[in-house]
Motif scaffolding. Sequence first.
Motif, PDB file in Angstrom:
ATOM      1  N   MET A  88     115.935  41.113  36.211  1.00 47.21           N
ATOM      2  CA  MET A  88     114.522  41.441  36.421  1.00 47.21           C
ATOM      3  C   MET A  88     114.142  41.191  37.877  1.00 47.21           C
ATOM      4  SD  MET A  88     111.218  40.025  34.339  1.00 47.21           S
ATOM      5  CE  MET A  88     111.862  40.620  32.767  1.00 47.21           C
ATOM      6  N   ASN A 132     111.018  40.703  40.507  1.00 48.27           N
ATOM      7  CA  ASN A 132     109.601  40.423  40.653  1.00 48.27           C
ATOM      8  C   ASN A 132     109.099  40.999  41.969  1.00 48.27           C
ATOM      9  OD1 ASN A 132     109.079  38.831  38.248  1.00 48.27           O
ATOM     10  ND2 ASN A 132     110.356  37.246  39.178  1.00 48.27           N
ATOM     11  N   SER A 160     111.104  49.958  33.455  1.00 45.60           N
ATOM     12  CA  SER A 160     109.928  49.133  33.150  1.00 45.60           C
ATOM     13  C   SER A 160     110.306  47.669  32.930  1.00 45.60           C
ATOM     14  CB  SER A 160     109.199  49.669  31.915  1.00 45.60           C
ATOM     15  OG  SER A 160     110.006  49.586  30.762  1.00 45.60           O
ATOM     16  N   LYS A 161     111.444  47.447  32.301  1.00 44.33           N
ATOM     17  CA  LYS A 161     111.904  46.078  32.049  1.00 44.33           C
ATOM     18  C   LYS A 161     112.397  45.424  33.341  1.00 44.33           C
ATOM     19  CE  LYS A 161     114.848  43.416  28.918  1.00 44.33           C
ATOM     20  NZ  LYS A 161     115.847  43.496  27.807  1.00 44.33           N
ATOM     21  N   LYS A 162     113.130  46.180  34.136  1.00 36.09           N
ATOM     22  CA  LYS A 162     113.710  45.665  35.376  1.00 36.09           C
ATOM     23  C   LYS A 162     112.643  45.274  36.388  1.00 36.09           C
ATOM     24  CE  LYS A 162     117.461  45.009  37.975  1.00 36.09           C
ATOM     25  NZ  LYS A 162     118.580  44.146  37.584  1.00 36.09           N
ATOM     26  N   LYS A 211     109.178  45.069  35.652  1.00 38.88           N
ATOM     27  CA  LYS A 211     107.933  44.635  34.983  1.00 38.88           C
ATOM     28  C   LYS A 211     106.825  45.676  35.135  1.00 38.88           C
ATOM     29  CE  LYS A 211     108.483  39.602  35.245  1.00 38.88           C
ATOM     30  NZ  LYS A 211     107.864  38.347  35.730  1.00 38.88           N
ATOM     31  N   SER A 261     104.305  48.726  33.628  1.00 33.80           N
ATOM     32  CA  SER A 261     103.643  49.199  32.413  1.00 33.80           C
ATOM     33  C   SER A 261     104.213  50.565  32.086  1.00 33.80           C
ATOM     34  CB  SER A 261     102.135  49.305  32.630  1.00 33.80           C
ATOM     35  OG  SER A 261     101.585  48.038  32.924  1.00 33.80           O
TER      36      SER A 261
END
Length: 221
Positions: free
Chosen positions: A1, A3, A30-32, A34, A36
């Motif tokens: 992930m 940030n 979207s997961k990698k 964050k 929407s």
Amino acid sequence: MINLNKKIKFKISADGGSASGKTTGCHIISKKFKMSFLSSGTLYRYCALRIIENKKNYDKNYINKIAKSITAKKLNNKKLYNPNVATLASKIAKKLYIRKALNTFQKNFINNSRLTIIEGRDIGSKIMPNADLKLFFTCSINKKAKRRFKEFKLLNNKITLKQVEKALIQRDKDDIRRKISPLIMPKNAVLVDTTNLTISEMKEKLTKLVIKNIKFKYGNL
């Protein structure tokens, strides 16, 4: 992930035909990062499901009522992937007043999120024409049919691969030929051919692509 800096605002559109891998690709992104995520097809499927369940005609007033009641939670429903729902969703997607009613939900989704990725068939061309990154997914019909066959088999064990392949070909033809918001590869979109990509390879390819374009806009992350 990964940030991302809170000052970063980044919007991604992802278009492509049925079973082209765009939903899987968007989930990865979207997961990698964050982000929407919204699958615009679920909006049409939700309308179709409500029409079928309540045995209603899809007149303008009823569609507007449905559109205003949509929430993210309601879009997380396995019934949306029933073949009958998918067929009706494709049919009603040709109606201008239905697209307008659902466009409001999509625009609000875009405006209310700093990091957004939306997939569909007219996202880069109509819904989010100013997206920071536009993706267009494609895949061979044989591979697409095998992917979708696995999904449909769980709902109908009598369905055949040939039936699924025929349905996918027809769906893509309908989407490309429709007069309102047809499926097209948007200008400046990056082509993502998933025919021979594993999930791991797709993840690596898309991650590099997103990072490259964020750096292009903002410099180092």
